[in-house]
Motif scaffolding. Structure first.
Motif, PDB file in Angstrom:
ATOM      1  N   VAL A  33       0.853  -1.181   0.000  1.00  0.00           N
ATOM      2  CA  VAL A  33       0.000   0.000   0.000  1.00  0.00           C
ATOM      3  C   VAL A  33       0.894   1.237   0.000  1.00  0.00           C
ATOM      4  O   VAL A  33       1.798   1.355   0.831  1.00  0.00           O
ATOM      5  CB  VAL A  33      -0.925   0.026   1.231  1.00  0.00           C
ATOM      6  N   ILE A  34       0.654   2.130  -0.946  1.00  0.00           N
ATOM      7  CA  ILE A  34       1.400   3.386  -1.003  1.00  0.00           C
ATOM      8  C   ILE A  34       0.868   4.305   0.086  1.00  0.00           C
ATOM      9  O   ILE A  34      -0.303   4.694   0.064  1.00  0.00           O
ATOM     10  CB  ILE A  34       1.254   4.051  -2.382  1.00  0.00           C
ATOM     11  N   THR A  35       1.723   4.646   1.059  1.00  0.00           N
ATOM     12  CA  THR A  35       1.277   5.471   2.180  1.00  0.00           C
ATOM     13  C   THR A  35       1.899   6.856   2.199  1.00  0.00           C
ATOM     14  O   THR A  35       1.435   7.723   2.934  1.00  0.00           O
ATOM     15  CB  THR A  35       1.601   4.768   3.519  1.00  0.00           C
ATOM     16  N   ASN A  36       2.948   7.067   1.399  1.00  0.00           N
ATOM     17  CA  ASN A  36       3.603   8.375   1.396  1.00  0.00           C
ATOM     18  C   ASN A  36       4.367   8.576   0.093  1.00  0.00           C
ATOM     19  O   ASN A  36       4.459   7.663  -0.736  1.00  0.00           O
ATOM     20  CB  ASN A  36       4.548   8.508   2.598  1.00  0.00           C
ATOM     21  N   GLU A  37       4.910   9.760  -0.078  1.00  0.00           N
ATOM     22  CA  GLU A  37       5.625  10.094  -1.310  1.00  0.00           C
ATOM     23  C   GLU A  37       6.892   9.273  -1.485  1.00  0.00           C
ATOM     24  O   GLU A  37       7.300   8.968  -2.608  1.00  0.00           O
ATOM     25  CB  GLU A  37       5.955  11.589  -1.331  1.00  0.00           C
TER      26      GLU A  37
ATOM     27  N   ASP B 119       7.303   6.130  -0.637  1.00  0.00           N
ATOM     28  CA  ASP B 119       6.881   4.842  -1.202  1.00  0.00           C
ATOM     29  C   ASP B 119       6.680   4.963  -2.709  1.00  0.00           C
ATOM     30  O   ASP B 119       7.143   4.117  -3.484  1.00  0.00           O
ATOM     31  CB  ASP B 119       5.565   4.371  -0.568  1.00  0.00           C
TER      32      ASP B 119
ATOM     33  N   ARG C 284      -8.085  -2.545  -3.765  1.00  0.00           N
ATOM     34  CA  ARG C 284      -8.038  -1.505  -2.739  1.00  0.00           C
ATOM     35  C   ARG C 284      -7.250  -0.298  -3.240  1.00  0.00           C
ATOM     36  O   ARG C 284      -6.190  -0.446  -3.870  1.00  0.00           O
ATOM     37  CB  ARG C 284      -7.382  -2.037  -1.460  1.00  0.00           C
TER      38      ARG C 284
ATOM     39  N   ASN D  25      -4.730   2.643  -3.559  1.00  0.00           N
ATOM     40  CA  ASN D  25      -3.324   2.844  -3.172  1.00  0.00           C
ATOM     41  C   ASN D  25      -2.514   1.560  -3.080  1.00  0.00           C
ATOM     42  O   ASN D  25      -1.359   1.601  -2.636  1.00  0.00           O
ATOM     43  CB  ASN D  25      -3.212   3.623  -1.850  1.00  0.00           C
ATOM     44  N   THR D  26      -3.079   0.431  -3.489  1.00  0.00           N
ATOM     45  CA  THR D  26      -2.294  -0.804  -3.528  1.00  0.00           C
ATOM     46  C   THR D  26      -1.563  -0.910  -4.858  1.00  0.00           C
ATOM     47  O   THR D  26      -1.988  -0.358  -5.873  1.00  0.00           O
ATOM     48  CB  THR D  26      -3.164  -2.044  -3.324  1.00  0.00           C
TER      49      THR D  26
ATOM     50  N   THR E 171      -6.121   3.520  -7.928  1.00  0.00           N
ATOM     51  CA  THR E 171      -6.623   4.792  -7.404  1.00  0.00           C
ATOM     52  C   THR E 171      -8.150   4.796  -7.498  1.00  0.00           C
ATOM     53  O   THR E 171      -8.767   3.788  -7.847  1.00  0.00           O
ATOM     54  CB  THR E 171      -6.069   5.987  -8.204  1.00  0.00           C
TER      55      THR E 171
END
Length: 254
Positions: free
Chosen positions: A2-6, A8, A194, A196-197, A239
């Motif tokens: 999961v992308i949680t921040n820039e 990543d 989901r 951001n995955t 997204t």
């Protein structure tokens, strides 16, 4: 993943550029008379230039930097000095790698030289199916609906899909959840994408076979009923709208 921040996203973009540009350059480098091992060694040098490491080698001790499959081979073909690429061969190159703790995967099939076996339509069908599938994916969309789309489009064009292979989650390892993003609709699969995955979406389109079987070498997969097979793959971020195609620089849609 999961992308949680820039950070990543930046890490995933960097490794995805490495595998995408390696695939693109390997395709351009390919010519008749070359062994698949020579082509693989070139790919290995490209990955090294990016500071990336072969994902199949790291994960499975695969005997090569990349997977190179020809004609009836579906995927995971082992590069060999004895396997000489011929004019008209249907070649698939799959490049995946790790860089700074991030992993990405992509692949594409193409014809070497002249289309002797008249398989341009098979390749174009696979490419367009992948594009349509990826452009359909949104957060909350059912995973099995993408499988249904892939199979329906293949059937409309007179082809089949490999039912025991598919896409997968990726990011912090080569294969992560969700696994089994299949090329047909599994009615029992109620999972959803989901937001951001990171996932690798891939098509396995064939002329005759519907299942992959493993050869005695322990890696190479071929169709249960023979024929030709193609694969195309992108790593994406899901997204609420159109996905971010991390490996877009590979040029498989050009």
């Amino acid at each position: 993943m999961v992308i949680t921040n820039e950070a990543d996203l930046a890490g995933m973009k960097k490794v995805s550029d490495a595998v995408a540009l390696t695939l693109k350059e390997m395709r351009a480098y390919t010519c008749p008379g070359m062994s698949t091992k020579e082509l693989d060694n070139y790919g290995g040098r490209l990955l090294e230039k990016f500071g990336a490491k072969s994902a199949p080698y790291l994960t499975y001790k695969f005997p090569g930097h990349t997977c190179i499959s020809i004609n009836n081979e579906i995927c995971h073909g082992i590069p060999s000095t004895d396997n000489i690429i011929q004019e008209g061969d249907l070649l698939n190159i799959d490049v995946s790698a790790e860089l700074a703790g991030f992993w990405s995967d992509n692949g594409g099939s193409f014809i070497v030289g002249q289309d002797i076996y008249q398989k341009t339509n098979l390749i174009n069908t696979s490419r367009e199916i992948l594009k349509k599938a990826i452009n359909t994916i949104r957060g909350g969309f059912k995973i099995n609906e993408i499988g249904g789309l892939i199979e329906n489009e293949a059937k409309k064009n007179g082809y089949k899909v490999i039912r025991n292979l598919g896409g997968h989650g990726i990011g912090r390892a080569l294969h992560e959840l969700p696994d089994g993003i299949l090329n047909y609709r599994d009615r029992l699969d109620q999972r959803r994408f989901r937001k951001n995955t990171v996932v690798a979406i891939e098509t396995f389109i064939t002329t005759d076979s519907s299942r992959a079987v493993e050869l005695p070498d322990g890696f190479t997969l071929v169709g249960d009923k023979g024929g030709f097979s193609v694969q195309h793959e992108h790593t994406i971020v899901v997204t609420d709208g159109l996905p971010i195609i991390l490996t877009e620089q590979n040029g498989i849609w050009d």
